[in-house]
Design an enzyme around this catalytic site. Structure first.
Site, PDB file in Angstrom:
ATOM      1  CB  SER A 113      -0.970  -0.048   1.183  1.00  0.00           C
ATOM      2  OG  SER A 113      -1.992   0.916   1.049  1.00  0.00           O
TER       3      SER A 113
ATOM      4  CG  ASP B 141      -6.965  -3.274  -3.423  1.00  0.00           C
ATOM      5  OD1 ASP B 141      -7.682  -2.494  -2.766  1.00  0.00           O
ATOM      6  OD2 ASP B 141      -5.724  -3.322  -3.304  1.00  0.00           O
TER       7      ASP B 141
ATOM      8  CG  HIS C 101      -5.710  -2.418   0.208  1.00  0.00           C
ATOM      9  ND1 HIS C 101      -5.034  -2.035  -0.934  1.00  0.00           N
ATOM     10  CD2 HIS C 101      -5.154  -1.720   1.250  1.00  0.00           C
ATOM     11  CE1 HIS C 101      -4.109  -1.134  -0.607  1.00  0.00           C
ATOM     12  NE2 HIS C 101      -4.165  -0.938   0.702  1.00  0.00           N
TER      13      HIS C 101
END
Length: 291
Positions: free
Chosen positions: A159, A205, A236
């Site tokens: 991320s 995601d 995610h």
């Protein structure tokens, strides 16, 4: 005099040869095969651990990042190892998100430093700086510095940490590998990246969407080795637990580009050896780290 002339000519030829070798010879890390471990199989790259026993050591805050943990193979008979610095995502702690992969990656023959960030809200560029600081600490001042080859290094992150991996690869083009997982790369793209980069995301995601990663991967320069993997599921958080779809692709990437181990190209080129759980795969095969 003829003898002197011959000696002079030979000396000039020797000097020219030496200069030519220095100019055209690639660095040793680009010439040598640092293969570690037995011949790989689909089962071995999907396994929860490799063949090397591992240990760990804590890292206190400082050194440009907020501490973390180092994982390393205990075998000292094979020389130095390649290494990877890994950073978690926005507001996440290493122990909560990334620690599962520390011993796992190390057991395949790498030194791993997993870090916490100076602020949980650090942006991608700050995380990139901290990944590079972690590699500098690992290779220069850490308790295992003598086990690490400073010329064979990579970065990973999830991320916002994935955006950090992109940032680090942009800033330090002599890295050997980058693996950004669902990278939140808001302040940059891949257009300045020369480091072999594996981008991984998930079809479902909703945070870093497939469209986001399509645009990011499309910016990778044509001359940079790359791959884009879209998992069929996982959301995610797909790299925050022992996901074999992640491990069986990450290990080959690190092996190919950090260890120059061409035994692992079979899993990624010309197509993925095991496409189960994968909804999309793009690559720049063939991969030839010894070229």
């Amino acid at each position: 005099m003829p003898s002197t002339a011959r000696i002079g000519a030979a000396l000039v030829a020797a000097i020219i040869g030496l200069v030519t070798a220095l100019v055209v010879a690639p660095p040793a890390s680009a010439q040598e095969d640092y293969r570690r471990g037995p011949d790989p199989t689909l089962e071995s790259v999907s396994a929860p651990s490799g063949t090397f026993a591992t240990d760990e050591v804590d890292v206190q805050p400082g050194h440009g990042f907020n501490g973390g943990k180092i994982y390393y193979p205990t075998d000292t008979s094979l020389g130095t190892w390649g290494a990877v610095a890994v950073v978690p995502g926005y507001t996440a702690k290493w122990d909560d998100e990334g620690a599962w992969m520390g011993h796992w990656i190390a057991s395949f023959g790498f030194v791993v430093i997993g870090i916490d960030t100076n602020s949980p809200q650090d942006w991608d560029d700050a995380r990139g700086d901290q990944l590079l600081a972690a590699l500098d600490y690992l290779t220069q001042d850490s308790p295992v510095a003598d086990r690490v080859d400073p010329d064979r290094l990579g970065v990973m992150g999830h991320s916002m940490g994935g955006g950090g991996a992109v940032n680090a690869a942009t800033k330090r083009p002599d890295l050997q590998a980058a693996v950004p997982f669902a990278p939140a790369s808001f302040s940059q793209d891949l257009s300045g990246v020369q480091v072999p980069t594996l981008v991984m995301g998930a079809e479902d995601d909703g945070v870093i969407t497939p469209g986001d990663l399509d645009r990011l991967y499309a910016s990778l320069p044509a001359g940079t080795p790359g791959a884009y993997v879209q998992l069929a599921g996982g959301g995610h958080g797909f790299p925050t637990y022992g996901n074999t779809d992640v491990t069986r692709l990450t290990i080959p990437w690190l092996k190919i580009f950090i260890d120059n181990d061409t035994r692992y190209t079979q899993f990624l080129c010309p197509e993925m050896a095991d496409p189960s759980g994968i909804s999309r795969y793009e690559n720049t095969c063939p991969y030839d780290p010894l070229a």
